[in-house]
Design an enzyme around this catalytic site. Structure first.
Site, PDB file in Angstrom:
ATOM      1  N   SER A 107       0.831  -1.196   0.000  1.00  0.00           N
ATOM      2  CA  SER A 107       0.000   0.000   0.000  1.00  0.00           C
ATOM      3  C   SER A 107       0.876   1.261   0.000  1.00  0.00           C
ATOM      4  CB  SER A 107      -0.881  -0.023   1.255  1.00  0.00           C
ATOM      5  OG  SER A 107      -1.682   1.104   1.241  1.00  0.00           O
ATOM      6  N   GLY A 108       0.590   2.162  -0.934  1.00  0.00           N
ATOM      7  CA  GLY A 108       1.335   3.422  -1.012  1.00  0.00           C
ATOM      8  C   GLY A 108       2.569   3.321  -1.875  1.00  0.00           C
ATOM      9  N   THR A 112      -1.607   2.518  -8.044  1.00  0.00           N
ATOM     10  CA  THR A 112      -2.704   3.232  -8.698  1.00  0.00           C
ATOM     11  C   THR A 112      -2.148   4.327  -9.606  1.00  0.00           C
ATOM     12  OG1 THR A 112      -3.928   2.803  -6.694  1.00  0.00           O
ATOM     13  CG2 THR A 112      -4.898   4.358  -8.233  1.00  0.00           C
ATOM     14  N   ASN A 157      -1.335   5.210   3.271  1.00  0.00           N
ATOM     15  CA  ASN A 157      -1.554   5.934   2.014  1.00  0.00           C
ATOM     16  C   ASN A 157      -2.839   6.759   2.138  1.00  0.00           C
ATOM     17  OD1 ASN A 157      -1.855   6.751  -0.619  1.00  0.00           O
ATOM     18  ND2 ASN A 157      -1.978   4.676  -1.493  1.00  0.00           N
ATOM     19  N   SER A 160      -5.625   5.219  -0.497  1.00  0.00           N
ATOM     20  CA  SER A 160      -5.358   3.791  -0.639  1.00  0.00           C
ATOM     21  C   SER A 160      -6.541   3.062  -1.272  1.00  0.00           C
ATOM     22  CB  SER A 160      -5.080   3.226   0.759  1.00  0.00           C
ATOM     23  OG  SER A 160      -4.808   1.860   0.655  1.00  0.00           O
ATOM     24  N   SER A 161      -6.235   2.261  -2.300  1.00  0.00           N
ATOM     25  CA  SER A 161      -7.307   1.470  -2.938  1.00  0.00           C
ATOM     26  C   SER A 161      -7.642   0.337  -1.984  1.00  0.00           C
ATOM     27  CB  SER A 161      -6.837   0.879  -4.260  1.00  0.00           C
ATOM     28  OG  SER A 161      -6.215   1.860  -5.033  1.00  0.00           O
ATOM     29  N   GLY A 384      -0.111  -5.902  -3.044  1.00  0.00           N
ATOM     30  CA  GLY A 384       1.071  -6.758  -2.979  1.00  0.00           C
ATOM     31  C   GLY A 384       1.054  -7.528  -1.664  1.00  0.00           C
ATOM     32  N   GLU A 386       1.285  -8.454   1.965  1.00  0.00           N
ATOM     33  CA  GLU A 386       1.141  -7.595   3.136  1.00  0.00           C
ATOM     34  C   GLU A 386       1.670  -8.319   4.364  1.00  0.00           C
ATOM     35  OE1 GLU A 386      -2.761  -5.912   3.568  1.00  0.00           O
ATOM     36  OE2 GLU A 386      -2.446  -4.570   1.875  1.00  0.00           O
TER      37      GLU A 386
HETATM   38  N1  LIG Z   1       5.249   8.012  -9.986  1.00  0.00           N
HETATM   39  C1  LIG Z   1       4.923   8.801  -8.972  1.00  0.00           C
HETATM   40  N2  LIG Z   1       5.289  10.089  -8.990  1.00  0.00           N
HETATM   41  C2  LIG Z   1       4.963  10.907  -7.983  1.00  0.00           C
HETATM   42  N3  LIG Z   1       4.270  10.509  -6.891  1.00  0.00           N
HETATM   43  C3  LIG Z   1       3.871   9.232  -6.821  1.00  0.00           C
HETATM   44  C4  LIG Z   1       4.166   8.299  -7.857  1.00  0.00           C
HETATM   45  N4  LIG Z   1       3.641   7.129  -7.522  1.00  0.00           N
HETATM   46  C5  LIG Z   1       3.036   7.303  -6.325  1.00  0.00           C
HETATM   47  N5  LIG Z   1       3.167   8.559  -5.910  1.00  0.00           N
HETATM   48  C6  LIG Z   1       2.656   9.135  -4.651  1.00  0.00           C
HETATM   49  O1  LIG Z   1       2.395   8.080  -3.769  1.00  0.00           O
HETATM   50  C7  LIG Z   1       1.046   8.083  -3.371  1.00  0.00           C
HETATM   51  C8  LIG Z   1       0.534   6.661  -3.233  1.00  0.00           C
HETATM   52  O2  LIG Z   1       0.480   6.080  -4.492  1.00  0.00           O
HETATM   53  P1  LIG Z   1      -0.672   5.066  -4.905  1.00  0.00           P
HETATM   54  O3  LIG Z   1      -1.982   5.517  -4.399  1.00  0.00           O
HETATM   55  O4  LIG Z   1      -0.544   4.821  -6.341  1.00  0.00           O
HETATM   56  O5  LIG Z   1      -0.227   3.806  -4.100  1.00  0.00           O
HETATM   57  P2  LIG Z   1      -0.872   2.356  -4.172  1.00  0.00           P
HETATM   58  O6  LIG Z   1       0.261   1.426  -4.339  1.00  0.00           O
HETATM   59  O7  LIG Z   1      -1.926   2.320  -5.180  1.00  0.00           O
HETATM   60  O8  LIG Z   1      -1.437   2.202  -2.751  1.00  0.00           O
HETATM   61  P3  LIG Z   1      -2.713   1.378  -2.294  1.00  0.00           P
HETATM   62  O9  LIG Z   1      -2.386  -0.050  -2.426  1.00  0.00           O
HETATM   63  O10 LIG Z   1      -2.864   1.792  -0.902  1.00  0.00           O
HETATM   64  O11 LIG Z   1      -3.822   1.824  -3.156  1.00  0.00           O
HETATM   65  C9  LIG Z   1       0.325   8.855  -4.440  1.00  0.00           C
HETATM   66  O12 LIG Z   1      -0.821   9.478  -3.904  1.00  0.00           O
HETATM   67  C10 LIG Z   1       1.357   9.870  -4.842  1.00  0.00           C
HETATM   68  O13 LIG Z   1       1.366  10.965  -3.955  1.00  0.00           O
END
Ligand SMILES: Nc1ncnc2c1ncn2[C@@H]1O[C@H](COP(=O)(O)OP(=O)(O)OP(=O)(O)O)[C@@H](O)[C@H]1O
Length: 983
Positions: A107-108, A112, A157, A160-161, A384, A386
């Site tokens: 997560s984070g 996404t 996050n 977070s999805s 992924g 956890e």
């Molecule tokens: N390529 C990137 N460039 C800049 N910031 C990023 C990038 N990827 C992620 N972030 C930052 O990290 C934060 C978390 O990313 P994201 O929501 O995609 O995580 P996630 O893996 O989907 O988490 P979750 O599993 O909780 O949904 C985003 O809100 C953004 O601020």
């Protein structure tokens, strides 16, 4: 990638496959860290992309960047999510098959975001038409809607999805995005009723309360105050600085209309969201019998209104359980705890099913109306591995999902490796890897697997608890090498396990789960009459989510884990038919800080994402493989035989090249279309040699190029000069021809004019005559007689100007006379006047006798004298002009008297010529004046004189009818008629 091999020392290696110490986690981390600090967040493991979350905006996602990566070979540019997206797209287009990109990470970590970047890339790079743009907009805008309902702020996050997402993008044969389909997995429904401290419920609740307009809130019976709602305050952080609920609300509202939600859909949807909030505020109190009783009539009112269910029915459903006996139905009242449980279960069920409805609704809007052939790229944004301090049922499901995906990865990767070796005719070398099938079996095996045991415990009659489940597991799978509990563990391990824990040794590492809550969460019981109550709803969405004919109502519903297992089987089936691509996202630190690389945290993720395992599989055979053409093209300068051009096939060229480079037989293999290099060091040595040689080559190429450019310029100039010359020559030739044509016309006209010159002026000769006139007058002007004595030398005129000429001649003579007279000096005038007067006076006294003495024997004298009277008269009237003659043009004429110094020099310049009609009288007078009768000698025959000293001339005088002077045949000058010569 080849292009950046040079930069490997500074920015690390772009592809882990080329890492020499590929089994070393430390080397792996070093490379990641090196690149991360250079803002290089992407690195490959073959075609797998490792992505580090930079936690800051990098300027690498612009349209320009997209253009850079569009249509470029995967390994030619630095690793990027766009390179992967483009490569997938181009492979799909060229091979007409389906693909999926699996994006995983904790997560984070940026899953996404990666998913959105890929979607954006396709939205920009794919062909666009009005219809396609429509689909594109829907695909893009489905995201904020899903995020509003499926994402929440967690400790890890802020966005977070809380569900797994698989999205298909469908492309037509021209590469246009024509549709899409979304599958959602395991929404974290428990969040609706409970959030940990520092976490929030799903975004949509806060967006509605904060952003919804007054009318809407009034209609939904909501207050603009999150603190008022029990379901929104448990985490104690309704406000998050990084989240703007109000603007997100606007985005969602707009997106809903783009993805085809009607006003009525939206109304019902927000009615449900509000209902969940009202449900959370329902409070139960124990009545006198200890049963749950409802008191918030206000909340019940709004629930009844929004769900379209009579308040009593609702109330009954929330406080009673329906028990079906053989013939009748009995309602058994809930205790307060049961009622709260039933209320939360209902809230979760309502929200969970509404979420599914929402996904289906979006799918309807994304559906491809055209049924023609299409290919698909799937995007799987899934949790992924956890590993928390306390891991529960959810982590068990998630980690099970990751085991399944790892299985798929191994199958597909090994399959493709093997397929490649076979296709290339290279001997298949078994890859040493850990096959996690054993763990998958441990979890999912029928009757013996953890899932089966869990379900059994959930479904069996009697007192089943989480601990009876643990015991059962110990009993059935106690001997499994990947399973351990406190009871089964050895002395050392036992210390790290609580009594209620079990530990699984996953492919990515060991995870300890607390069995507490497993049964409850797996049951996810919604009491049957809760469902029946919902079936009476007038809210269309609820109606749809709780259909009256729910299959086999009497049978116990499938447990959560079984549902999840089935959906995973479905997902694996979907993915199994597609080509896999991977993006592994890594979180560099827990603080969400840019530029901070937490070694322990990253190492942990590298392990749990299975990256080392992945690398091992990729490196099992050969570290590097490339098409012969590409390899030869890059390294051909290293061998004189292949540089600059190799004439034979690329494979032969590579063979010659590597022989020259001294490759050992065990370092490489020659496939049908590719060369396989076993160790990175072989490639790096080749690359280093290339770098050394490149500089020399660059100078040579530069010189050649400059020469070529100059030559080219010269060639161009020459061509231009030739062109100009040709044009100029053409122009001149045209001009010359025109001139000649003009001249011919003029000459023709001239000749015609000449031929008709004597005819009256007309079209044929007008020009000619004008020319003749002009020419004659011009010549006349230049040849006018200089003196009066030359007046007879008047230029002969052409016939047409005869009259004019005569007139001009008279005019000219008159003019000359006037000029002459005007030019006579006073002195001279006096002299002439004196002479004239003397001649005039004496002539009267001149007698015929005197004349007879002088000219007695001159035959013409008598004739002359006869006219003397008349002569007298006329003589008095006439002037005697005195004219100077030049020597050349003069011929003495009768009646001219020449006064010369010396007869030998007759008509020398300065001689005086006197012209008079009465010559005899004039001479008689002259003789009288000088008083000498012998002054005049009349010569009859001939006279001799010296033309010049030593040269004698003879003049013969003869009388005749006509006065003529000519040169006779004997050479003498012959003078006919009267001629008097005196000296
Ligand atoms: N390529 C990137 N460039 C800049 N910031 C990023 C990038 N990827 C992620 N972030 C930052 O990290 C934060 C978390 O990313 P994201 O929501 O995609 O995580 P996630 O893996 O989907 O988490 P979750 O599993 O909780 O949904 C985003 O809100 C953004 O601020």
């Amino acid at each position: 990638m080849e292009a950046s091999l040079t930069a490997r020392d500074r920015v690390g290696i772009q592809d882990f496959v080329l890492l020499d110490a590929y089994t070393s986690e430390t080397a792996f981390l070093d490379n990641l860290r090196k690149r991360f600090h250079e803002n290089l967040i992407y690195t490959y493991i073959g075609t797998l992309l490792v992505s580090l979350n930079p936690y800051k905006e990098l300027d690498i996602y612009s349209k320009k960047q997209m253009d850079t990566y569009m249509g470029v070979n995967f390994f030619e540019l630095p690793p990027h999510i766009y390179a992967l997206a483009d490569n997938v797209f181009r492979t799909m287009m060229s091979e007409f098959n389906n693909h999926f990109i699996l994006i995983s990470g904790e997560s984070g970590a940026g899953k996404t975001e990666a998913c959105k970047k890929i979607l954006h890339f396709y939205a920009v790079s794919c062909p666009s038409t009005k219809i396609l743009n429509n689909v594109r907009d829907r695909l893009l805008l489905s995201n904020p809607v899903l995020e509003a309902f499926g994402n929440a702020k967690t400790l890890k996050n802020d966005n977070s999805s809380r569900f797994g997402k698989y999205m298909d993008i469908q492309f037509d044969h021209q590469g246009g995005a024509v549709g899409g389909h979304i599958l959602s997995y395991l929404l974290e429904k428990s969040r609706v009723v409970h959030q940990n401290h520092g976490e929030r419920n799903f975004h949509i609740f806060y967006q509605l309360v904060d952003g919804g307009d007054e009318d809407l809130l009034r209609w939904l019976g909501l207050r603009r105050d999150c603190q008022h709602y029990n379901y929104l305050v448990q985490g104690d952080c309704a406000k998050v600085s990084s989240v703007n609920d109000r603007s997100d609300w606007r985005t969602v509202r707009k997106a809903l209309s783009v993805v085809d939600f009607s006003e009525s859909d939206v109304e019902h949807l927000f009615g449900i969201v509000a209902s969940v909030l009202h449900l959370g505020n329902l409070k139960f109190e124990a009545d006198t019998r200890g049963y749950a009783a409802l008191h918030n009539s206000q909340e019940m009112h709004w629930l009844s209104k929004l769900l379209g269910i009579p308040a009593q029915v609702l109330q009954q459903g929330l406080t009673h359980r329906k028990i079906e006996a053989k013939t009748e139905e009995v309602f058994s009242p809930f205790s307060v705890d049961h009622a709260v449980y039933a209320r939360d279960a209902l809230a979760k069920a309502v929200y969970g099913r509404t979420f599914n409805w929402l996904v289906n609704k979006i799918n309807e809007s994304l559906a491809n109306v055209d049924s023609s052939r299409k290919t698909v790229i799937g995007l799987l944004d899934i949790y992924g591995f956890e590993v928390f301090t306390v891991n529960s049922f959810e982590q068990f499901c998630i980690n099970y999902c990751n085991e399944k995906l790892q299985q798929l990865f191994i199958q597909l990767t090994l399959k493709s490796e093997q397929a490649e070796y076979e296709m290339e005719g290279v001997e298949w070398e078994p890859v040493p890897y850990f096959n996690n099938k054993i763990i998958c079996d441990l979890v999912e095996e029928k009757h013996r697997g953890i899932i089966s045991l869990l379900d059994e415990e959930c479904l069996r009659p009697g007192e089943a608890t989480d601990f009876t489940l643990l015991e059962k597991m110990e009993e059935i799978i106690g001997g499994h090498p990947h399973f351990v509990t406190h009871k089964l563990a050895d002395q050392k391990t036992r210390k790290s396990l609580a009594r209620g824990d079990f530990r699984l040794l996953h492919y990515a590492g060991e995870v300890t789960y607390s069995v507490v809550g497993f049964l409850d969460k797996n049951n996810d019981l919604l009491y049957r009459n809760g469902k029946e109550v919902m079936q009476q709803s007038k809210n269309l969405i609820i109606k749809h989510c709780f259909p009256p004919s729910e299959p086999d109502q009497k049978k116990r519903p499938e447990t959560v884990v079984t549902q999840f297992k089935s959906s995973l089987v479905g997902l694996i089936e979907i993915l199994g038919t597609k080509e896999p691509w991977y993006v592994r996202c890594i979180k560099p630190n827990e603080a969400k800080e840019p530029g901070r690389f937490d070694d322990v945290l990253v190492r942990h993720q590298v392990k749990y994402l299975g990256l080392m395992e992945h690398l091992r599989v990729r490196r099992a055979g050969f570290a590097y493989r490339r098409k012969y053409e590409i390899f030869l093209q890059r390294y051909k300068p290293l061998c004189p035989d292949t540089w600059p051009n190799w004439k034979g096939t690329a494979a032969e060229g590579v063979q010659v090249l590597i022989k020259h480079l001294g490759y050992q037989p065990d370092e490489y293999k020659m496939g049908r279309t590719k060369i396989f290099i076993r160790h990175p060091r072989t490639l790096f040595a080749t690359e280093d040699a290339f770098q050394v040689c490149k500089h020399k080559l660059a100078t040579k190429i530069q010189a050649k190029y400059k020469g070529y450019r100059v030559k080219g310029d010269y060639q161009k100039q020459k061509e231009a000069a030739t062109k100009i010359e040709n044009c100029w020559r053409g122009l001149m030739a045209r001009k010359e021809r025109e001139k000649r044509e003009w001249a011919v016309a003029i000459i023709k006209r001239f000749i015609k004019g000449f031929m008709t010159r004597n005819e009256p002026s007309g079209a044929d000769n007008r020009e000619y005559l004008s020319y003749v006139r002009h020419s004659y007058l011009t010549r006349l002007r230049e040849n006018l007689p200089k003196t009066l004595l030359h007046k007879d030398l008047w230029l002969t005129p052409p016939p047409i100007l005869k009259e004019t000429s005569l007139f001009l001649k008279q005019l000219f003579i008159r003019h000359m006379v006037r000029k002459y007279v005007q030019g006579i000096t006073e002195e001279r005038k006096a002299l002439v006047c004196y002479t004239h007067t003397r001649i005039h006076t004496r002539i009267h006294t001149c007698t015929h006798m005197q004349a007879a003495v002088i000219f007695h024997n001159f035959c013409l004298f008598a004739a002359s004298v006869e006219s003397a009277d008349q002569f007298h008269v006329q003589r008095e009237k006439r002037d005697v002009p005195v004219v100077k003659y030049d020597r050349n043009g003069f011929r003495p004429r009768p009646r001219q008297l020449v006064f010369t110094r010396d007869a030998a020099y007759l008509l020398d310049e300065g001689d005086l010529v006197l012209e008079c009609d009465f010559l005899f009288e004039a001479l008689t007078k002259l003789s009288a004046i000088v008083d000498k009768c012998d002054f005049i000698q009349v010569v009859q025959d001939s006279v001799r004189f010296d033309i010049q000293p030593g040269r004698e001339g003879v003049v013969d005088f003869r009388s005749g009818q006509e006065s003529v002077v000519y040169r006779a045949k004997n050479g003498h000058l012959t003078v006919v008629i009267i001629y008097l010569f005196f000296s």
